[in-house]
Write an enzyme that holds these catalytic residues in place. Structure first.
Site, PDB file in Angstrom:
ATOM      1  N   GLU A  45       0.859  -1.178   0.000  1.00 63.35           N
ATOM      2  CA  GLU A  45       0.000   0.000   0.000  1.00 63.35           C
ATOM      3  C   GLU A  45       0.898   1.231   0.000  1.00 63.35           C
ATOM      4  O   GLU A  45       1.775   1.365   0.863  1.00 63.35           O
ATOM      5  CB  GLU A  45      -0.879   0.026   1.238  1.00 63.35           C
ATOM      6  CG  GLU A  45      -1.969  -1.023   1.267  1.00 63.35           C
ATOM      7  CD  GLU A  45      -2.807  -0.907   2.525  1.00 63.35           C
ATOM      8  OE1 GLU A  45      -2.799   0.171   3.158  1.00 63.35           O
ATOM      9  OE2 GLU A  45      -3.456  -1.897   2.881  1.00 63.35           O
ATOM     10  N   ASP A  56      -5.648   7.545  10.647  1.00 60.70           N
ATOM     11  CA  ASP A  56      -4.259   7.236  10.977  1.00 60.70           C
ATOM     12  C   ASP A  56      -3.913   7.583  12.417  1.00 60.70           C
ATOM     13  O   ASP A  56      -4.304   8.618  12.942  1.00 60.70           O
ATOM     14  CB  ASP A  56      -3.311   7.993  10.038  1.00 60.70           C
ATOM     15  CG  ASP A  56      -3.425   7.511   8.609  1.00 60.70           C
ATOM     16  OD1 ASP A  56      -3.778   6.330   8.418  1.00 60.70           O
ATOM     17  OD2 ASP A  56      -3.175   8.314   7.694  1.00 60.70           O
TER      18      ASP A  56
END
Length: 256
Positions: A45, A56
């Site tokens: 990724e 995140d």
């Protein structure tokens, strides 16, 4: 992406590595991809730095901020990927947020991602119900739009998402943001088993996966693992070799 289905059919586990593009300089991106594919990861990724990364945790957010400070943008990452002068042997998946894609232009984004060698796209803040913002353009470029499911996804919505799933399903193993954890909740095993029983494509566990004990806990319940924060921090600190035992724990033949 066909390779992922073949891996599942053969009974092998996949290791998907997440990296933050531009952390340490955009020129590091190719080096990191080459290192990881030579080390035997299944797919990579490629994270795009963004100023409001709601999914995140602190490690990846800090990496994104370092990349943003270097002036890294979605466009620069895709341009750098198009300049790679080595053979990319594993599927590359662009992981970004909806805002940069809309600003760049959804159709243009998918066209440039395809030119950059991407096989798929992950947009964690794109609700399944609004996938039409991106999916038609992705299909035109034969890019897979990866869907995420979480511990809080209700059964009816889970079934609907899995009916449309392509490539692999990203099973989020925490009720929060990315980042390394000491332990995963006991309920994660039942959740991933349910997803795997219903899914027509491989199911990969992500968010919080950073230890061999996490792999051991879920080995029989998923088709692969996605590791982000541990890899991002290891690259940042120049000790990527520390993550290699985790790659081996997933991909070694004894893990079948």
């Amino acid at each position: 992406m066909k390779r992922l289905a073949e891996l599942k059919q053969a009974g092998h586990k996949a290791f998907v590595a997440y990296i933050m593009a531009g952390d340490g300089g955009i020129e590091k991106l190719g080096e990191q991809i080459q290192h990881l594919q030579e080390r035997g990861v299944t797919a990579i990724e490629v994270g795009i730095p963004f100023s409001d990364p709601v999914a995140d945790g602190p490690t990846i957010e800090a990496a994104g901020n370092r990349a943003l400070a270097e002036g890294i943008t979605l466009e620069k990452v895709l341009e750098e990927m198009q300049r790679f002068d080595f053979e990319v042997k594993v599927p590359l998946v662009i992981m970004t947020y909806l805002n940069p894609v809309i600003r760049f232009g959804a159709e243009r984004f998918t066209q440039e991602a395809k030119k950059a060698g991407a096989s798929g796209i992950i947009i964690p803040d794109l609700p399944f119900e609004h996938r039409q913002l991106i999916e038609p353009f992705a299909k035109q470029q034969e890019l897979v739009l990866i869907q995420l499911v979480t511990l809080t996804t209700i059964d009816s919505r889970l079934e609907e998402i899995l009916k449309q799933a392509e490539g692999f399903v990203y099973a989020v193993t925490v009720t929060g943001i990315t980042g390394s954890r000491d332990e995963l909740a006991e309920e994660v095993g039942a959740f991933t088993r349910k997803v795997r029983d219903l899914s027509p494509v491989p199911v990969y566990a992500g968010f919080g996966i950073s230890k061999e004990s996490h792999v051991d806990m879920l080995r029989d319940d998923v088709d692969g693992f996605i590791v982000g924060s541990a890899i991002v921090q290891a690259f940042h600190e120049g000790r990527i070799e520390d993550v290699e035992p985790l790659i081996d724990a997933v991909t070694a033949p004894h893990s079948v």
